[in-house]
Design a protein around this motif. Sequence first.
Motif, PDB file in Angstrom:
ATOM      1  N   VAL A 109       0.842  -1.202   0.000  1.00 53.63           N
ATOM      2  CA  VAL A 109       0.000   0.000   0.000  1.00 53.63           C
ATOM      3  C   VAL A 109       0.877   1.252   0.000  1.00 53.63           C
ATOM      4  N   LEU A 110       0.558   2.183  -0.887  1.00 54.01           N
ATOM      5  CA  LEU A 110       1.202   3.501  -0.890  1.00 54.01           C
ATOM      6  C   LEU A 110       0.191   4.493  -0.345  1.00 54.01           C
ATOM      7  N   ASP A 111       0.459   4.993   0.857  1.00 52.48           N
ATOM      8  CA  ASP A 111      -0.414   5.962   1.534  1.00 52.48           C
ATOM      9  C   ASP A 111       0.047   7.350   1.105  1.00 52.48           C
ATOM     10  N   ILE A 112      -0.699   7.963   0.167  1.00 50.24           N
ATOM     11  CA  ILE A 112      -0.291   9.231  -0.440  1.00 50.24           C
ATOM     12  C   ILE A 112      -1.444  10.226  -0.365  1.00 50.24           C
ATOM     13  N   PRO A 113      -1.343  11.252   0.508  1.00 51.79           N
ATOM     14  CA  PRO A 113      -2.441  12.215   0.634  1.00 51.79           C
ATOM     15  C   PRO A 113      -2.813  12.884  -0.691  1.00 51.79           C
ATOM     16  N   LEU A 114      -1.821  13.288  -1.473  1.00 49.97           N
ATOM     17  CA  LEU A 114      -2.084  13.997  -2.730  1.00 49.97           C
ATOM     18  C   LEU A 114      -1.905  13.065  -3.925  1.00 49.97           C
ATOM     19  N   LEU A 115      -2.448  11.871  -3.838  1.00 52.03           N
ATOM     20  CA  LEU A 115      -2.267  10.861  -4.887  1.00 52.03           C
ATOM     21  C   LEU A 115      -2.760  11.367  -6.243  1.00 52.03           C
ATOM     22  N   TYR A 116      -4.024  11.803  -6.304  1.00 55.58           N
ATOM     23  CA  TYR A 116      -4.569  12.265  -7.577  1.00 55.58           C
ATOM     24  C   TYR A 116      -3.948  13.594  -8.013  1.00 55.58           C
ATOM     25  N   GLU A 117      -3.681  14.447  -7.032  1.00 48.94           N
ATOM     26  CA  GLU A 117      -3.136  15.778  -7.350  1.00 48.94           C
ATOM     27  C   GLU A 117      -1.746  15.685  -7.990  1.00 48.94           C
ATOM     28  N   THR A 118      -1.043  14.570  -7.729  1.00 50.67           N
ATOM     29  CA  THR A 118       0.321  14.393  -8.272  1.00 50.67           C
ATOM     30  C   THR A 118       0.355  13.277  -9.322  1.00 50.67           C
ATOM     31  N   SER A 119      -0.812  12.896  -9.849  1.00 52.76           N
ATOM     32  CA  SER A 119      -0.935  11.820 -10.854  1.00 52.76           C
ATOM     33  C   SER A 119      -0.377  10.491 -10.361  1.00 52.76           C
ATOM     34  N   GLY A 120      -0.425  10.282  -9.044  1.00 56.03           N
ATOM     35  CA  GLY A 120       0.092   9.046  -8.456  1.00 56.03           C
ATOM     36  C   GLY A 120      -0.709   7.812  -8.827  1.00 56.03           C
ATOM     37  N   GLU A 121      -1.952   8.017  -9.282  1.00 57.03           N
ATOM     38  CA  GLU A 121      -2.778   6.857  -9.654  1.00 57.03           C
ATOM     39  C   GLU A 121      -2.166   6.070 -10.811  1.00 57.03           C
ATOM     40  N   ARG A 122      -1.265   6.711 -11.575  1.00 54.15           N
ATOM     41  CA  ARG A 122      -0.602   6.021 -12.693  1.00 54.15           C
ATOM     42  C   ARG A 122       0.410   4.994 -12.195  1.00 54.15           C
ATOM     43  N   ARG A 123       0.838   5.133 -10.938  1.00 54.72           N
ATOM     44  CA  ARG A 123       1.883   4.243 -10.396  1.00 54.72           C
ATOM     45  C   ARG A 123       1.307   3.096  -9.581  1.00 54.72           C
ATOM     46  N   VAL A 124      -0.017   2.980  -9.521  1.00 53.30           N
ATOM     47  CA  VAL A 124      -0.624   1.935  -8.693  1.00 53.30           C
ATOM     48  C   VAL A 124      -1.610   1.111  -9.522  1.00 53.30           C
ATOM     49  N   ASP A 125      -1.972  -0.075  -9.014  1.00 57.39           N
ATOM     50  CA  ASP A 125      -2.908  -0.948  -9.719  1.00 57.39           C
ATOM     51  C   ASP A 125      -4.357  -0.598  -9.416  1.00 57.39           C
ATOM     52  N   ALA A 126      -4.606  -0.035  -8.248  1.00 56.98           N
ATOM     53  CA  ALA A 126      -5.962   0.350  -7.843  1.00 56.98           C
ATOM     54  C   ALA A 126      -5.855   1.431  -6.775  1.00 56.98           C
ATOM     55  N   VAL A 127      -6.954   2.170  -6.582  1.00 59.05           N
ATOM     56  CA  VAL A 127      -6.968   3.267  -5.608  1.00 59.05           C
ATOM     57  C   VAL A 127      -8.116   3.082  -4.624  1.00 59.05           C
ATOM     58  N   LEU A 128      -7.788   3.245  -3.343  1.00 60.99           N
ATOM     59  CA  LEU A 128      -8.783   3.267  -2.266  1.00 60.99           C
ATOM     60  C   LEU A 128      -8.874   4.696  -1.737  1.00 60.99           C
ATOM     61  N   VAL A 129     -10.076   5.243  -1.736  1.00 61.25           N
ATOM     62  CA  VAL A 129     -10.299   6.576  -1.176  1.00 61.25           C
ATOM     63  C   VAL A 129     -11.060   6.424   0.139  1.00 61.25           C
ATOM     64  N   VAL A 130     -10.533   7.043   1.200  1.00 63.12           N
ATOM     65  CA  VAL A 130     -11.283   7.086   2.464  1.00 63.12           C
ATOM     66  C   VAL A 130     -12.015   8.424   2.513  1.00 63.12           C
TER      67      VAL A 130
END
Length: 197
Positions: A107-128
């Motif tokens: 798991v990559l816990d990244i507060p600004l995941l979408y803001e930094t285009s981090g979703e491109r580096r992961v297989d799936a995204v969980l939003v709390v």
Amino acid sequence: MKVLGLTGSIGMGKSTTAEMFQALGVPVHSADATVHRLYAGRAAPLVEARFPGTVRDGVVDRAALGARVLGDKPALAALEAIIHPLVREEEQAFLEAARAAGAPLAVLDIPLLYETSGERRVDAVLVVTAPPDIQRARVLARPGMTAERFEKILASQMPDTDKRRRADFVIDTSEGLEAARGAVRRIVEGFGALPKT
């Protein structure tokens, strides 16, 4: 190995959710914890060079730095240009170690995941997520937090509705710890990553 991105706006319960993954044996990399370490280490002289007077005794004074960059887009961009590459280096080392250890999920816990285009580096995204009134109450209960600071932080983050729309998984943390634990367990199970008992 599958990589799950964990994200959510301030006060949504991301850290607590990350701990739930760790409790199930899933390795978790926290971008926030990494930044804390960097601010007390190799990032400090770089931050001081760009933002003089924000480092005390070799450690970045987060309050002083926040006062300089919050609400100032060019200053924030300058800070991110210093910090993000260092965090990415640490993230890569973490993923390599998890892969080498044979972890089926990380798991990559990244507060600004979408803001930094981090979703491109992961297989799936969980939003709390949580309702706005609960989010606000949680954040304003934090030491040193003000309504003005909260609004500035919110303004720098993608709206919660957009994050939820783009997510593969959503957990509403206002439904209680047990519900969140159950949801985390189902996600880990879905990735075939529950430890054998």
